[in-house]
Design a protein around this motif. Sequence first.
Motif, short mmCIF file in Angstrom:
data_model
loop_
_atom_site.label_atom_id
_atom_site.label_comp_id
_atom_site.label_asym_id
_atom_site.label_seq_id
_atom_site.Cartn_x
_atom_site.Cartn_y
_atom_site.Cartn_z
N SER A 123 -30.87 29.00 10.04
CA SER A 123 -30.48 27.59 10.06
C SER A 123 -29.25 27.36 9.20
N PHE A 124 -29.21 28.00 8.04
CA PHE A 124 -28.08 27.82 7.13
C PHE A 124 -26.78 28.32 7.74
N ILE A 125 -26.79 29.51 8.33
CA ILE A 125 -25.54 30.05 8.87
C ILE A 125 -25.09 29.28 10.12
N ASN A 126 -25.96 28.50 10.72
CA ASN A 126 -25.58 27.69 11.87
C ASN A 126 -24.98 26.34 11.48
N ARG A 127 -24.82 26.10 10.20
CA ARG A 127 -24.17 24.88 9.74
C ARG A 127 -22.68 24.92 10.09
N GLU A 128 -22.08 23.75 10.16
CA GLU A 128 -20.64 23.64 10.46
C GLU A 128 -19.78 24.24 9.36
N ASP A 129 -20.31 24.30 8.13
CA ASP A 129 -19.50 24.78 7.01
C ASP A 129 -19.82 26.24 6.64
N PHE A 130 -20.24 27.03 7.63
CA PHE A 130 -20.39 28.47 7.45
C PHE A 130 -19.33 29.13 8.33
N VAL A 158 -15.27 44.92 16.09
CA VAL A 158 -13.82 44.73 16.00
C VAL A 158 -13.54 43.23 16.17
N TYR A 159 -12.68 42.70 15.30
CA TYR A 159 -12.22 41.31 15.43
C TYR A 159 -10.78 41.28 14.96
N HIS A 160 -9.88 40.94 15.86
CA HIS A 160 -8.43 40.97 15.61
C HIS A 160 -8.06 42.36 15.09
N ASP A 161 -7.48 42.43 13.87
CA ASP A 161 -7.07 43.74 13.34
C ASP A 161 -8.08 44.28 12.33
N GLY A 162 -9.30 43.75 12.36
CA GLY A 162 -10.33 44.21 11.43
C GLY A 162 -11.45 44.96 12.11
N LEU A 163 -11.86 46.06 11.51
CA LEU A 163 -13.08 46.76 11.91
C LEU A 163 -14.13 46.31 10.91
N PHE A 164 -15.06 45.47 11.35
CA PHE A 164 -16.05 44.87 10.47
C PHE A 164 -17.30 45.74 10.41
N LYS A 165 -17.69 46.09 9.20
CA LYS A 165 -18.91 46.86 8.93
C LYS A 165 -19.85 45.93 8.17
N GLY A 166 -20.96 45.58 8.79
CA GLY A 166 -21.92 44.67 8.17
C GLY A 166 -23.10 45.43 7.60
N PHE A 167 -23.43 45.13 6.37
CA PHE A 167 -24.52 45.80 5.68
C PHE A 167 -25.62 44.80 5.31
N PHE A 168 -26.85 45.29 5.33
CA PHE A 168 -27.96 44.57 4.72
C PHE A 168 -28.21 45.26 3.39
N LYS A 177 -21.27 34.54 14.00
CA LYS A 177 -21.40 35.23 15.30
C LYS A 177 -21.78 36.69 15.12
N ARG A 178 -21.15 37.36 14.15
CA ARG A 178 -21.49 38.77 13.93
C ARG A 178 -22.95 38.91 13.48
N ILE A 179 -23.39 38.05 12.58
CA ILE A 179 -24.78 38.10 12.09
C ILE A 179 -25.75 37.86 13.24
N LEU A 180 -25.48 36.86 14.04
CA LEU A 180 -26.40 36.54 15.14
C LEU A 180 -26.43 37.63 16.20
N ILE A 220 -31.47 43.69 14.86
CA ILE A 220 -31.60 44.70 13.80
C ILE A 220 -31.96 44.01 12.47
N LEU A 221 -31.26 42.93 12.16
CA LEU A 221 -31.47 42.22 10.88
C LEU A 221 -32.88 41.66 10.75
N GLU A 222 -33.47 41.25 11.86
CA GLU A 222 -34.79 40.65 11.82
C GLU A 222 -35.82 41.60 11.22
N ASP A 223 -35.61 42.91 11.37
CA ASP A 223 -36.52 43.88 10.74
C ASP A 223 -36.46 43.77 9.22
N TYR A 224 -35.31 43.40 8.67
CA TYR A 224 -35.13 43.27 7.22
C TYR A 224 -35.43 41.87 6.72
#
Length: 177
Positions: free
Chosen positions: A148-155, A108-118, A161-164, A169-173
């Motif tokens: 490294s890419f998602i830790n850039r200032e322009d991501f 949950v973030y603000h008024d969004g229920l975020f569903k992240g998929f691989f 934060k959600r990915i990290l 779980i993601l590391e398995d993929y």
Amino acid sequence: MEFNEVHKYELFDAVDIKGNKLNIDMVRGQKYPEGYYHVVIEIITMNEKGQVLVTKRHPKKNYGLYWEITGGSILKGESIIQGAIRELKEETNLVTTEDQLKLVYDEVYHDGLFKGFFHQIDTRNQVIILQADETIEYQWIDKCEFVSFINREDFIPQTRKRILRAWEILEDYIYCP
């Protein structure tokens, strides 16, 4: 019509914090009482070469010129999977199926229920076409460079934060020796 004029008329199904539909329509950009949410999907797509897709947002959008993964809101009447398949097709022209989408986070973030998929896909017979007014550029990032890419200032910070938070779980993929 002004930039993104069409998006202000998008309708979403209002849901509670558990994702149950409330039989109320939400209109993009309008404020709703606490406890009303809409579902947002995010998709981490990896191709047959072990590269992860990122796109750069249009400069007139919120977080313009920032990098992101594919994502967007589920429209009124859509299931989460239908919305994920639609967003991927609209934003990238990549065609996928339900069995290729693996839920890896739910937040949950603000008024969004975020569903992240691989999502792993063979792109040899597909061509990326970016959606006008949404994205202006894309890159395939080697999976070993993805964190490294998602830790850039322009991501986009909240997406990072959600990915990290889901990395265990993601590391398995997205395993990188």
